[in-house]
Each structure stands twice: as C-alpha cells, then as structure tokens.
Design a protein around this motif. Structure first.
Motif, PDB file in Angstrom:
ATOM      1  N   PRO A 159       0.812  -1.224   0.000  1.00 15.89           N
ATOM      2  CA  PRO A 159       0.000   0.000   0.000  1.00 15.89           C
ATOM      3  C   PRO A 159       0.846   1.277   0.000  1.00 15.89           C
ATOM      4  N   ALA A 160       1.906   1.306   0.795  1.00 14.37           N
ATOM      5  CA  ALA A 160       2.775   2.491   0.819  1.00 14.37           C
ATOM      6  C   ALA A 160       3.441   2.696  -0.537  1.00 14.37           C
ATOM      7  N   ALA A 161       3.899   1.598  -1.148  1.00 12.91           N
ATOM      8  CA  ALA A 161       4.543   1.711  -2.459  1.00 12.91           C
ATOM      9  C   ALA A 161       3.536   2.132  -3.531  1.00 12.91           C
ATOM     10  N   LEU A 162       2.325   1.608  -3.479  1.00 14.10           N
ATOM     11  CA  LEU A 162       1.293   2.026  -4.432  1.00 14.10           C
ATOM     12  C   LEU A 162       0.981   3.514  -4.293  1.00 14.10           C
ATOM     13  N   ASN A 163       0.905   3.989  -3.055  1.00 16.62           N
ATOM     14  CA  ASN A 163       0.692   5.423  -2.839  1.00 16.62           C
ATOM     15  C   ASN A 163       1.854   6.227  -3.404  1.00 16.62           C
ATOM     16  N   GLY A 164       3.071   5.715  -3.238  1.00 18.53           N
ATOM     17  CA  GLY A 164       4.247   6.391  -3.767  1.00 18.53           C
ATOM     18  C   GLY A 164       4.244   6.434  -5.287  1.00 18.53           C
ATOM     19  N   ILE A 165       3.843   5.338  -5.913  1.00 19.20           N
ATOM     20  CA  ILE A 165       3.773   5.308  -7.377  1.00 19.20           C
ATOM     21  C   ILE A 165       2.715   6.285  -7.872  1.00 19.20           C
ATOM     22  N   SER A 166       1.622   6.368  -7.164  1.00 23.43           N
ATOM     23  CA  SER A 166       0.579   7.326  -7.530  1.00 23.43           C
ATOM     24  C   SER A 166       1.107   8.758  -7.448  1.00 23.43           C
ATOM     25  N   ALA A 167       1.850   9.050  -6.391  1.00 18.88           N
ATOM     26  CA  ALA A 167       2.452  10.388  -6.250  1.00 18.88           C
ATOM     27  C   ALA A 167       3.430  10.650  -7.390  1.00 18.88           C
ATOM     28  N   ALA A 168       4.237   9.649  -7.722  1.00 20.82           N
ATOM     29  CA  ALA A 168       5.202   9.803  -8.822  1.00 20.82           C
ATOM     30  C   ALA A 168       4.480  10.062 -10.139  1.00 20.82           C
ATOM     31  N   ARG A 169       3.398   9.333 -10.380  1.00 21.49           N
ATOM     32  CA  ARG A 169       2.621   9.528 -11.610  1.00 21.49           C
ATOM     33  C   ARG A 169       2.174  10.990 -11.725  1.00 21.49           C
ATOM     34  N   GLU A 170       1.668  11.550 -10.620  1.00 19.98           N
ATOM     35  CA  GLU A 170       1.207  12.945 -10.631  1.00 19.98           C
ATOM     36  C   GLU A 170       2.353  13.916 -10.901  1.00 19.98           C
ATOM     37  N   VAL A 171       3.491  13.681 -10.272  1.00 16.49           N
ATOM     38  CA  VAL A 171       4.652  14.555 -10.473  1.00 16.49           C
ATOM     39  C   VAL A 171       5.144  14.456 -11.916  1.00 16.49           C
ATOM     40  N   PHE A 172       5.254  13.255 -12.434  1.00 22.13           N
ATOM     41  CA  PHE A 172       5.722  13.067 -13.810  1.00 22.13           C
ATOM     42  C   PHE A 172       4.776  13.749 -14.792  1.00 22.13           C
ATOM     43  N   ALA A 173       3.465  13.607 -14.572  1.00 29.61           N
ATOM     44  CA  ALA A 173       2.485  14.223 -15.481  1.00 29.61           C
ATOM     45  C   ALA A 173       2.591  15.744 -15.435  1.00 29.61           C
ATOM     46  N   ALA A 174       2.728  16.304 -14.244  1.00 35.11           N
ATOM     47  CA  ALA A 174       2.870  17.757 -14.125  1.00 35.11           C
ATOM     48  C   ALA A 174       4.165  18.227 -14.777  1.00 35.11           C
ATOM     49  N   ASP A 175       5.226  17.445 -14.613  1.00 37.06           N
ATOM     50  CA  ASP A 175       6.515  17.779 -15.217  1.00 37.06           C
ATOM     51  C   ASP A 175       6.424  17.721 -16.748  1.00 37.06           C
ATOM     52  N   ASP A 176       5.723  16.707 -17.273  1.00 34.05           N
ATOM     53  CA  ASP A 176       5.533  16.597 -18.726  1.00 34.05           C
ATOM     54  C   ASP A 176       4.746  17.789 -19.256  1.00 34.05           C
ATOM     55  N   LYS A 177       3.713  18.165 -18.528  1.00 36.33           N
ATOM     56  CA  LYS A 177       2.884  19.297 -18.952  1.00 36.33           C
ATOM     57  C   LYS A 177       3.703  20.587 -18.969  1.00 36.33           C
ATOM     58  N   LYS A 178       4.504  20.775 -17.935  1.00 35.80           N
ATOM     59  CA  LYS A 178       5.362  21.960 -17.849  1.00 35.80           C
ATOM     60  C   LYS A 178       6.379  21.976 -18.990  1.00 35.80           C
ATOM     61  N   SER A 179       6.953  20.813 -19.286  1.00 38.16           N
ATOM     62  CA  SER A 179       7.929  20.705 -20.383  1.00 38.16           C
ATOM     63  C   SER A 179       7.280  21.003 -21.728  1.00 38.16           C
ATOM     64  N   ALA A 180       6.078  20.495 -21.923  1.00 42.65           N
ATOM     65  CA  ALA A 180       5.371  20.733 -23.178  1.00 42.65           C
ATOM     66  C   ALA A 180       5.059  22.214 -23.351  1.00 42.65           C
ATOM     67  N   GLN A 181       4.682  22.872 -22.260  1.00 42.61           N
ATOM     68  CA  GLN A 181       4.403  24.303 -22.326  1.00 42.61           C
ATOM     69  C   GLN A 181       5.679  25.083 -22.629  1.00 42.61           C
TER      70      GLN A 181
END
Length: 152
Positions: free
Chosen positions: A117-139
C-alpha cells in the motif's frame, strides 16, 4: 540587544539564508511555495522548516543532494501518509539528477519494507509529479514555437 541575542540572530539569519538557498537549489519554486503557504498561519514553523532541515541537515558535506533526495523519497514512501511532501521531494529528486526510472525503483524497493500500500501510494504520487513535469515541459517547448510563429 545582548551579545548573545545578536549572535543568535546573526547565526539564525545565516542558517535561514543557507537553508533558503539549498531549498531553492533542490525544489525551486515548489519549496518556496510551501514556505509561503505557512507565512500567514505559522511563520515561525516556516522559518524552522528552512533553518533546520535545509540550513543545517541538507547543507552538511557528508552526502550530495542526489543521495539525500533518494533517502527522502524512500523515507516518505515508507511512511505511507505524506503524499504532499513526497510529491515535493520526488520533484526535488528529479531536479538534482535522479531519473524517473530510479524514482520508481526507490518506491518499489519500499514495498519490501513498508508494504505494497505504501509503495502504491508512492507510485501514484510519482505519476502525478511526472504528469505535471511533462505538462510543464510541453508548455516550455510550445512557448518559443508560438513566439516564432508570431514573428512570421
């Protein structure tokens, strides 16, 4: 003001300045926003957040920032209940040279010690950070293109 008070104030300012510089080096805007969000309700806590972890601990010579952020991502993942802080430190890890693959491996390693459960929560957090980073890079990539098109 006594000499002792002057020394503490001077020492405190140095810790704060060193801590703020280290926070900006690791987290850029994100870390500063966290501190600013505390200014109206807990300014002393915001000061302590800069002085102790960043001014004292992160500024020590024993580990580089990359190694420190790896340790923090692992610890926050293992805690399992610190998603906002984990997101800030995943971004910080990326900012100091940890790859996305390494972030995921760090989080997966924590499944062994902190549970799935802790690792799944961590992966979810990473997914959000990566997506925000991708969006920022695209902009960032789109802005020069838009300016070039306007010039034509």
């Amino acid at each position: 003001m006594t000499n002792t008070q002057a020394s503490q104030t001077s020492h405190g300012n140095l810790r704060y300045e060193r801590g703020l510089a280290k926070l900006q080096e690791i987290d850029g805007e994100g870390g500063v926003k966290v501190v600013e969000s505390l200014a109206d309700i807990a300014p002393d806590f915001a000061r302590l957040l800069i002085e102790f972890p960043f001014g004292d601990v992160y500024s020590r010579p024993g580990l580089d920032l990359r190694s420190r952020e790896i340790a923090v991502v692992a610890a926050l993942t293992a805690m399992g209940n610190a998603a906002p802080q984990l997101k800030v430190h995943i971004q910080g890890a990326l900012n100091v040279g940890v790859t996305r693959t390494e972030v995921i491996e760090i989080i997966m390693q924590m499944a062994v010690y902190a549970g799935f459960p802790a690792a799944l929560n961590g992966i979810s957090a990473a997914r959000e950070v990566f997506a925000a980073d991708d969006k920022k890079s695209a902009q960032s990539l789109a802005e020069p293109r838009a300016l070039a098109e306007e010039a034509i």
